[in-house]
Design a protein around this motif. Sequence first.
Motif, PDB file in Angstrom:
ATOM      1  N   GLN A  82       0.824  -1.211   0.000  1.00  0.00           N
ATOM      2  CA  GLN A  82       0.000   0.000   0.000  1.00  0.00           C
ATOM      3  C   GLN A  82       0.859   1.262   0.000  1.00  0.00           C
ATOM      4  O   GLN A  82       0.526   2.251  -0.670  1.00  0.00           O
ATOM      5  CB  GLN A  82      -0.934  -0.020   1.215  1.00  0.00           C
ATOM      6  N   MET A  83       1.988   1.228   0.716  1.00  0.00           N
ATOM      7  CA  MET A  83       2.894   2.385   0.703  1.00  0.00           C
ATOM      8  C   MET A  83       3.611   2.521  -0.635  1.00  0.00           C
ATOM      9  O   MET A  83       3.886   3.640  -1.083  1.00  0.00           O
ATOM     10  CB  MET A  83       3.898   2.294   1.851  1.00  0.00           C
ATOM     11  N   VAL A  84       3.903   1.411  -1.283  1.00  0.00           N
ATOM     12  CA  VAL A  84       4.469   1.506  -2.635  1.00  0.00           C
ATOM     13  C   VAL A  84       3.485   2.215  -3.552  1.00  0.00           C
ATOM     14  O   VAL A  84       3.870   3.094  -4.351  1.00  0.00           O
ATOM     15  CB  VAL A  84       4.852   0.117  -3.179  1.00  0.00           C
ATOM     16  N   ASP A 115       1.363  -8.432  -6.372  1.00  0.00           N
ATOM     17  CA  ASP A 115       1.561  -8.363  -7.814  1.00  0.00           C
ATOM     18  C   ASP A 115       1.118  -6.993  -8.313  1.00  0.00           C
ATOM     19  O   ASP A 115      -0.068  -6.715  -8.445  1.00  0.00           O
ATOM     20  CB  ASP A 115       0.753  -9.468  -8.506  1.00  0.00           C
ATOM     21  N   PHE A 116       2.083  -6.125  -8.576  1.00  0.00           N
ATOM     22  CA  PHE A 116       1.773  -4.781  -9.057  1.00  0.00           C
ATOM     23  C   PHE A 116       1.464  -4.771 -10.552  1.00  0.00           C
ATOM     24  O   PHE A 116       0.812  -3.845 -11.038  1.00  0.00           O
ATOM     25  CB  PHE A 116       2.952  -3.834  -8.796  1.00  0.00           C
ATOM     26  N   GLY A 117       1.955  -5.791 -11.278  1.00  0.00           N
ATOM     27  CA  GLY A 117       1.866  -5.735 -12.724  1.00  0.00           C
ATOM     28  C   GLY A 117       2.791  -4.659 -13.259  1.00  0.00           C
ATOM     29  O   GLY A 117       3.456  -3.945 -12.491  1.00  0.00           O
ATOM     30  N   PRO A 118       2.874  -4.508 -14.579  1.00  0.00           N
ATOM     31  CA  PRO A 118       3.711  -3.427 -15.140  1.00  0.00           C
ATOM     32  C   PRO A 118       3.163  -2.069 -14.714  1.00  0.00           C
ATOM     33  O   PRO A 118       1.976  -1.797 -14.906  1.00  0.00           O
ATOM     34  CB  PRO A 118       3.584  -3.632 -16.650  1.00  0.00           C
ATOM     35  N   ARG A 119       4.011  -1.254 -14.139  1.00  0.00           N
ATOM     36  CA  ARG A 119       3.563   0.038 -13.633  1.00  0.00           C
ATOM     37  C   ARG A 119       4.558   1.117 -13.988  1.00  0.00           C
ATOM     38  O   ARG A 119       5.774   0.956 -13.778  1.00  0.00           O
ATOM     39  CB  ARG A 119       3.412  -0.003 -12.106  1.00  0.00           C
TER      40      ARG A 119
END
Length: 345
Positions: A82-84, A115-119
């Motif tokens: 969440q902080m990311v 899993d952020f995925g491509p960001r």
Amino acid sequence: MQIATIFTTANTALSQQLAAAVNNKTKPPGSLGMLESIARQIGLIQQTTRPAIHAPAILVFAADHGIVAENISAYPQSVTWQMVENFLAQGAAINVFARQAQCALHIVDAGVNHDFGPRDGLIDRKIAAGTRNFAVEPAMSNDECARAMAHGAELIATLDGNVVGFGEMGIGNTTAAAAIMHKITGIPVARCVGAGTGLSTQGILQKQSVIERAIAHHASISAPLDILANFGGFEIAMIAGAMLAAAERRMVLLIDGFIVTSALLVAARLQPALLDYCIFSHCSNEHGHQQMLEHLAAHPLLQLDLRLGEGTGCALALPLLQASVNFLCEMATFESAQVSDKSDD
């Protein structure tokens, strides 16, 4: 990962030239205090009497820790990812302070359990979805540790500037840092453990007990890289690798708080000359950081009772580095200003 060889910045002739340049400015000797020593240090790092700050950057490494299974944090592990997201949305303290200091900010997923995925804006160097619980097994394998350090070194090669600061985010990482601190310095665990994100007194005692059990479980571990692999985090290992690579490039290393300094303890044990390149931004309010700094014979620039991490101390201290090189390069000398110095009396 092959460990870089770091050479000392010691240079008697240049040191004398820098001291003369500092003392010839229109001021009483020593009157700019630590700015004078920082100017001389940066001059030795850059091998010039006219040092400069160019394109500074802060790298913030995020990762999760298996040790959270031992109830050592006031916050759930989900706060890491969440902080990311908050960093990527430009909403965290480090975003504010980096903008204020006109400093580039790079966010790195070193091993977040999400899993952020491509960001856009997120550098994906995920080793795994967090380390393992070092109370019962090594936090990472030697191969994982080496890959994390190599990723940190590779990221340094992408930077254009000559100053790099280090920040971190990871629920549970003060527990990892305290264990590393104890193993590297020999300082008793009770003096290494603090409140982290806000533990109660009972929580701190629980954290201390977990670390003491883990230390006993891994009693035979003593080599720096083994300490890092057994007790560290992916973000701590990446920071250690990045520090060594940055010093090899003769960059100025701006050191943040407790967790970042734990990475430095390991890296400096591997290459002691690394400390020549380090400027310590502040003394954290996290219990143990002052003792870390004393162990390293370090003199922090600021004392603001910070304990946030994220590289916030680096961003706040950066203007002081700029002031240090600016006075050396721009301030008038006694001769140019036609001001009498005390030797003229």
